[in-house]
Each structure stands twice: as C-alpha cells, then as structure tokens.
Design a protein around this motif. Structure first.
Motif, PDB file in Angstrom:
ATOM      1  N   ASP A  84      12.521   9.762  16.485  1.00 48.62           N
ATOM      2  CA  ASP A  84      12.851  11.066  17.069  1.00 48.62           C
ATOM      3  C   ASP A  84      14.357  11.268  17.187  1.00 48.62           C
ATOM      4  OD1 ASP A  84      10.203  11.851  17.320  1.00 48.62           O
ATOM      5  OD2 ASP A  84      10.013  10.956  19.308  1.00 48.62           O
ATOM      6  N   ASP A  85      15.109  10.184  17.315  1.00 48.02           N
ATOM      7  CA  ASP A  85      16.557  10.264  17.461  1.00 48.02           C
ATOM      8  C   ASP A  85      17.277  10.289  16.120  1.00 48.02           C
ATOM      9  OD1 ASP A  85      16.166  10.098  20.216  1.00 48.02           O
ATOM     10  OD2 ASP A  85      16.326   7.923  20.203  1.00 48.02           O
ATOM     11  N   ARG A  86      16.539  10.207  15.028  1.00 49.19           N
ATOM     12  CA  ARG A  86      17.144  10.134  13.696  1.00 49.19           C
ATOM     13  C   ARG A  86      16.763  11.374  12.885  1.00 49.19           C
ATOM     14  NH1 ARG A  86      15.680   4.556  11.210  1.00 49.19           N
ATOM     15  NH2 ARG A  86      17.157   5.282   9.659  1.00 49.19           N
ATOM     16  N   GLY A  87      17.445  12.457  13.154  1.00 55.68           N
ATOM     17  CA  GLY A  87      17.137  13.737  12.538  1.00 55.68           C
ATOM     18  C   GLY A  87      17.225  13.747  11.027  1.00 55.68           C
ATOM     19  N   GLU A  88      18.036  12.859  10.453  1.00 57.28           N
ATOM     20  CA  GLU A  88      18.195  12.826   8.993  1.00 57.28           C
ATOM     21  C   GLU A  88      16.917  12.390   8.274  1.00 57.28           C
ATOM     22  OE1 GLU A  88      19.193   8.573  10.186  1.00 57.28           O
ATOM     23  OE2 GLU A  88      19.571  10.557  11.034  1.00 57.28           O
ATOM     24  N   LEU A  89      15.956  11.835   9.001  1.00 55.86           N
ATOM     25  CA  LEU A  89      14.698  11.396   8.408  1.00 55.86           C
ATOM     26  C   LEU A  89      13.706  12.546   8.246  1.00 55.86           C
ATOM     27  CD1 LEU A  89      14.094   8.086  10.399  1.00 55.86           C
ATOM     28  CD2 LEU A  89      15.194   8.362   8.169  1.00 55.86           C
ATOM     29  N   PHE A  90      14.006  13.691   8.837  1.00 61.06           N
ATOM     30  CA  PHE A  90      13.072  14.810   8.867  1.00 61.06           C
ATOM     31  C   PHE A  90      13.586  15.976   8.034  1.00 61.06           C
ATOM     32  CE2 PHE A  90      12.356  12.255  12.585  1.00 61.06           C
ATOM     33  CZ  PHE A  90      10.983  12.222  12.713  1.00 61.06           C
ATOM     34  N   ASN A  91      12.660  16.624   7.351  1.00 61.59           N
ATOM     35  CA  ASN A  91      12.993  17.808   6.575  1.00 61.59           C
ATOM     36  C   ASN A  91      13.388  18.911   7.551  1.00 61.59           C
ATOM     37  OD1 ASN A  91      12.740  20.354   5.236  1.00 61.59           O
ATOM     38  ND2 ASN A  91      11.478  19.396   3.670  1.00 61.59           N
ATOM     39  N   PRO A  92      14.623  19.445   7.444  1.00 54.91           N
ATOM     40  CA  PRO A  92      15.069  20.443   8.419  1.00 54.91           C
ATOM     41  C   PRO A  92      14.261  21.740   8.379  1.00 54.91           C
ATOM     42  CG  PRO A  92      16.690  20.165   6.665  1.00 54.91           C
ATOM     43  CD  PRO A  92      15.635  19.125   6.457  1.00 54.91           C
ATOM     44  N   GLU A  93      13.617  22.024   7.250  1.00 51.79           N
ATOM     45  CA  GLU A  93      12.845  23.260   7.131  1.00 51.79           C
ATOM     46  C   GLU A  93      11.439  23.126   7.722  1.00 51.79           C
ATOM     47  OE1 GLU A  93      12.873  24.597   3.083  1.00 51.79           O
ATOM     48  OE2 GLU A  93      15.060  24.445   2.963  1.00 51.79           O
ATOM     49  N   THR A  94      10.828  21.956   7.562  1.00 57.40           N
ATOM     50  CA  THR A  94       9.431  21.789   8.005  1.00 57.40           C
ATOM     51  C   THR A  94       9.295  20.902   9.235  1.00 57.40           C
ATOM     52  OG1 THR A  94       9.065  19.845   6.611  1.00 57.40           O
ATOM     53  CG2 THR A  94       8.635  22.018   5.620  1.00 57.40           C
ATOM     54  N   GLY A  95      10.307  20.087   9.518  1.00 58.28           N
ATOM     55  CA  GLY A  95      10.223  19.134  10.614  1.00 58.28           C
ATOM     56  C   GLY A  95       9.417  17.901  10.277  1.00 58.28           C
ATOM     57  N   GLU A  96       8.986  17.770   9.025  1.00 61.11           N
ATOM     58  CA  GLU A  96       8.165  16.636   8.620  1.00 61.11           C
ATOM     59  C   GLU A  96       9.021  15.415   8.278  1.00 61.11           C
ATOM     60  OE1 GLU A  96       4.372  18.864   6.597  1.00 61.11           O
ATOM     61  OE2 GLU A  96       6.172  18.615   5.372  1.00 61.11           O
ATOM     62  N   LEU A  97       8.476  14.250   8.592  1.00 63.75           N
ATOM     63  CA  LEU A  97       9.113  12.983   8.258  1.00 63.75           C
ATOM     64  C   LEU A  97       9.051  12.808   6.741  1.00 63.75           C
ATOM     65  CD1 LEU A  97      10.333  10.274   9.292  1.00 63.75           C
ATOM     66  CD2 LEU A  97       7.976   9.399   9.340  1.00 63.75           C
ATOM     67  N   MET A  98      10.200  12.603   6.109  1.00 60.74           N
ATOM     68  CA  MET A  98      10.259  12.463   4.655  1.00 60.74           C
ATOM     69  C   MET A  98      10.076  10.992   4.292  1.00 60.74           C
ATOM     70  SD  MET A  98      13.365  15.110   3.752  1.00 60.74           S
ATOM     71  CE  MET A  98      14.556  14.254   4.802  1.00 60.74           C
ATOM     72  N   LEU A  99       8.850  10.647   3.838  1.00 59.94           N
ATOM     73  CA  LEU A  99       8.543   9.251   3.529  1.00 59.94           C
ATOM     74  C   LEU A  99       9.128   8.797   2.198  1.00 59.94           C
ATOM     75  CD1 LEU A  99       4.857   8.797   4.693  1.00 59.94           C
ATOM     76  CD2 LEU A  99       6.945   8.068   5.830  1.00 59.94           C
ATOM     77  N   GLY A 100       9.080   9.643   1.177  1.00 61.03           N
ATOM     78  CA  GLY A 100       9.624   9.248  -0.109  1.00 61.03           C
ATOM     79  C   GLY A 100       8.793   9.738  -1.271  1.00 61.03           C
ATOM     80  N   ASP A 101       9.015   9.085  -2.421  1.00 58.96           N
ATOM     81  CA  ASP A 101       8.429   9.514  -3.681  1.00 58.96           C
ATOM     82  C   ASP A 101       7.571   8.418  -4.300  1.00 58.96           C
ATOM     83  OD1 ASP A 101      10.007  11.848  -3.437  1.00 58.96           O
ATOM     84  OD2 ASP A 101      11.675  10.896  -4.494  1.00 58.96           O
TER      85      ASP A 101
END
Length: 164
Positions: A84-101
C-alpha cells in the motif's frame, strides 16, 4: 482484475485459451491470497517469436515454452505486505497491482501436450499457473524451490479440476 491477452500466434487456436488463462490467473491469485485487484499481460506467440524474446531479454539463444517478466521484487514469495505504501507498483489509471507479463509459445503448448500425453488445454493451464507463481515471486533455481513450485502449480490446477 485486468488480464490483457494478446494473440500473435500464426494459426487459429482451437481451444478456449482466453477462458483457461483467465481462470488460472484468478485461481493462482486466490490460492496465494492476493489482497489486490491485479493486472497481468499475456502474449500468445510461436517458437520463433519467443526465441527472439528469450535471446533479447535473457541472452538465451533458443525457444522456450513460457517466459515470465515479474514487475515486483518480493521480500518473500507472495508476500504482499507493505504494498500500500509503494504506489509505483499500481497502475495509476486503474489502481490495480501490476504483476507483470507472461509470454506463452503455442508451438510448445502443442508439442509438450503430445509429449506428456495430455491435452493442450491442460498444458496452457499448467504454463499459466507456473508463470503466475513466478509473477508472485516464486522461483525454481534450487531443488526445494522447484518442489514447492510444483506442489503449488498442481494444487492450483487441481482446484480448477484440471488434471493430467
């Protein structure tokens, strides 16, 4: 939950691969008790393209069945504490945690399904489960890690009724 699936495979895929991938991604996240809505990108391709990607990003000059590109460095596998304290892990448009590809070679899906004596549906499900565990911080460099990943993969698939 956003699962972006891009199909660049050269032939028609005659199995419900999108449904299979979505079901396994969701099952893996549930299995690991992920507390967030997540974003995962999946590319379906062939041996030639995955070979190029493998060489470019891993400096390995051959094709492979699946590649995983995690966006997160975990303190321990599937430990989502403190995100929750690491905003760079979340898509700023959707708020979803970006896991990867995830990149899957359908050529390998078909050949490995024949080799192991099960259907292509089971093989693509297995590769998706395997890759999702990588996106959540698991690895298989050591024997104990490999055994743990194998156990988790099988439990995820069994939970969906997917067997050999």
């Amino acid at each position: 939950m956003t699962i972006n699936i891009e199909n660049e495979y050269k032939d028609i895929i005659e199995l419900p691969y999108e449904d299979i991938i979505e079901n396994v991604v969701n099952a893996a996240l549930d299995y690991e008790d992920c507390p967030y809505e997540c974003e995962v990108n999946v590319l379906i391709t062939d041996d030639e393209a995955i070979h190029e990607i493998n060489e470019e990003f891993r400096e390995i000059d051959r094709s492979t069945d699946v590649l995983s590109f995690p966006m997160i460095d975990y303190t321990s596998p599937a430990c989502f504490d403190g995100f929750d304290d690491r905003g760079e892990l979340f898509n700023p448009e959707t708020g979803e945690l970006m896991l990867g590809d995830i990149v899957i070679s359908m050529d390998h899906v078909y050949s490995q399904a024949r080799e192991y004596g099960h259907g292509a549906e089971r093989e693509i499900a297995f590769l998706t489960a395997h890759s999702m565990l990588h996106l959540m911080g698991y690895d298989h460099m050591e024997d104990d890690e490999r055994l743990e990943m194998e156990r988790r993969q099988e439990e995820i698939l069994l939970g969906l009724g997917i067997t050999r």
